[in-house]
Write a protein that holds these residues in place. Sequence first.
Motif, mmCIF file in Angstrom:
data_model
loop_
_atom_site.group_PDB
_atom_site.id
_atom_site.type_symbol
_atom_site.label_atom_id
_atom_site.label_comp_id
_atom_site.label_asym_id
_atom_site.label_seq_id
_atom_site.Cartn_x
_atom_site.Cartn_y
_atom_site.Cartn_z
ATOM 1 N N PHE A 128 62.986 69.911 23.802
ATOM 2 C CA PHE A 128 63.192 68.587 23.218
ATOM 3 C C PHE A 128 62.497 68.459 21.868
ATOM 4 O O PHE A 128 63.110 68.038 20.879
ATOM 5 N N TRP A 129 61.212 68.808 21.787
ATOM 6 C CA TRP A 129 60.461 68.638 20.549
ATOM 7 C C TRP A 129 60.933 69.588 19.451
ATOM 8 O O TRP A 129 60.970 69.200 18.269
ATOM 9 N N LEU A 130 61.304 70.797 19.817
ATOM 10 C CA LEU A 130 61.870 71.713 18.822
ATOM 11 C C LEU A 130 63.201 71.184 18.293
ATOM 12 O O LEU A 130 63.481 71.256 17.094
ATOM 13 N N PHE A 131 64.021 70.645 19.186
ATOM 14 C CA PHE A 131 65.305 70.062 18.800
ATOM 15 C C PHE A 131 65.093 68.913 17.819
ATOM 16 O O PHE A 131 65.766 68.811 16.787
ATOM 17 N N ILE A 132 64.135 68.015 18.121
ATOM 18 C CA ILE A 132 63.832 66.874 17.246
ATOM 19 C C ILE A 132 63.356 67.370 15.882
ATOM 20 O O ILE A 132 63.843 66.915 14.840
ATOM 21 N N LEU A 133 62.403 68.298 15.863
ATOM 22 C CA LEU A 133 61.873 68.824 14.603
ATOM 23 C C LEU A 133 62.972 69.475 13.772
ATOM 24 O O LEU A 133 63.088 69.223 12.564
ATOM 25 N N THR A 134 63.790 70.289 14.407
ATOM 26 C CA THR A 134 64.885 70.969 13.712
ATOM 27 C C THR A 134 65.827 69.963 13.065
ATOM 28 O O THR A 134 66.208 70.114 11.897
ATOM 29 N N ASN A 135 66.171 68.940 13.800
ATOM 30 C CA ASN A 135 67.133 67.975 13.275
ATOM 31 C C ASN A 135 66.521 67.012 12.262
ATOM 32 O O ASN A 135 67.239 66.492 11.401
ATOM 33 N N LEU A 136 65.219 66.809 12.305
ATOM 34 C CA LEU A 136 64.547 66.051 11.246
ATOM 35 C C LEU A 136 64.585 66.829 9.930
ATOM 36 O O LEU A 136 64.851 66.256 8.864
ATOM 37 N N VAL A 137 64.332 68.116 10.002
ATOM 38 C CA VAL A 137 64.407 68.961 8.799
ATOM 39 C C VAL A 137 65.836 68.974 8.266
ATOM 40 O O VAL A 137 66.068 68.847 7.060
ATOM 41 N N LEU A 163 64.864 79.288 10.783
ATOM 42 C CA LEU A 163 63.972 79.661 11.888
ATOM 43 C C LEU A 163 63.994 78.575 12.963
ATOM 44 O O LEU A 163 64.147 78.875 14.149
ATOM 45 N N LEU A 164 63.860 77.327 12.537
ATOM 46 C CA LEU A 164 63.892 76.222 13.501
ATOM 47 C C LEU A 164 65.234 76.171 14.227
ATOM 48 O O LEU A 164 65.281 75.997 15.441
ATOM 49 N N PHE A 165 66.323 76.312 13.478
ATOM 50 C CA PHE A 165 67.654 76.283 14.080
ATOM 51 C C PHE A 165 67.800 77.398 15.109
ATOM 52 O O PHE A 165 68.213 77.163 16.247
ATOM 53 N N GLY A 166 67.451 78.628 14.705
ATOM 54 C CA GLY A 166 67.599 79.779 15.597
ATOM 55 C C GLY A 166 66.812 79.613 16.884
ATOM 56 O O GLY A 166 67.345 79.790 17.981
ATOM 57 N N VAL A 167 65.546 79.243 16.760
ATOM 58 C CA VAL A 167 64.682 79.135 17.935
ATOM 59 C C VAL A 167 65.081 77.942 18.802
ATOM 60 O O VAL A 167 65.259 78.072 20.023
ATOM 61 N N SER A 168 65.237 76.768 18.193
ATOM 62 C CA SER A 168 65.482 75.581 19.022
ATOM 63 C C SER A 168 66.846 75.624 19.705
ATOM 64 O O SER A 168 66.958 75.279 20.881
ATOM 65 N N TYR A 169 67.868 76.065 19.000
ATOM 66 C CA TYR A 169 69.185 76.093 19.634
ATOM 67 C C TYR A 169 69.333 77.259 20.613
ATOM 68 O O TYR A 169 70.058 77.142 21.595
ATOM 69 N N CYS A 170 68.614 78.347 20.376
ATOM 70 C CA CYS A 170 68.572 79.430 21.366
ATOM 71 C C CYS A 170 67.968 78.908 22.665
ATOM 72 O O CYS A 170 68.520 79.102 23.757
ATOM 73 N N LEU A 171 66.836 78.208 22.548
ATOM 74 C CA LEU A 171 66.167 77.690 23.734
ATOM 75 C C LEU A 171 66.961 76.558 24.385
ATOM 76 O O LEU A 171 66.972 76.440 25.615
ATOM 77 N N LEU A 172 67.628 75.736 23.576
ATOM 78 C CA LEU A 172 68.469 74.677 24.135
ATOM 79 C C LEU A 172 69.592 75.279 24.982
ATOM 80 O O LEU A 172 69.847 74.837 26.101
ATOM 81 N N MET A 173 70.248 76.310 24.445
ATOM 82 C CA MET A 173 71.329 76.957 25.200
ATOM 83 C C MET A 173 70.776 77.569 26.489
ATOM 84 O O MET A 173 71.375 77.417 27.558
ATOM 85 N N ALA A 174 69.642 78.238 26.392
ATOM 86 C CA ALA A 174 69.037 78.838 27.581
ATOM 87 C C ALA A 174 68.685 77.764 28.614
ATOM 88 O O ALA A 174 68.917 77.945 29.822
#
Length: 191
Positions: free
Chosen positions: A20-29, A91-102
């Motif tokens: 959740f927090w990675l998703f929020i940070l990624t989309n704020l950027v 980097l944020l996109f790759g990590v957060s969306y990888c983890l979201l999919m997982a």
Amino acid sequence: MSITKEELVVKRNISGKKVFWLFILTNLVYAFMLMVTIPNTMAFSNGMKLLDMMPTGYDFNYVNKLFSDLGDNGRETYLTSQIPVDMVYPLLFGVSYCLLMAYLLKKINKLKPFFYYLCLLPIIAGIADYIENMGIITMLKTYPDITETTVTTTNMFSVIKSISTSVFFFALIVILILVGISFFKKSIITT
């Protein structure tokens, strides 16, 4: 079948809060780029799209026209305003969306080798975005002496970024639908 180191790292990091927090940070950027750095750069472009924003690609003539229209101030803004933020975003996109999919795959018990590859799509997009950015930096710094090879190579990675991102979001929508169906079935069973 044995678990790879990458799969283990992903499985260790798919807590709901972290995702959740990675998703929020990624989309704020991303929102910052869309609302601030991209418009600030495009203010110099006479309506032409920036190379980062062209999912179907561009050619040598387009790059020359864009960079000419941007002028010195626009090229400097592209290099010192848009590109630095776009060096954080992949980097944020790759990590957060990888983890979201997982995380979503785990919810429907599909975090298995074949489906695990869907988690790699945002990583591929992020790597392609970094290579695209390096090409754009090179072209901005060498303009007007850009080469056809640099444009072609940068364009190739722009298209790879676009395709892998599109395939990922299509897969994400399908997985979200499956998560919704699974949730709906569980709620019917418990009532």
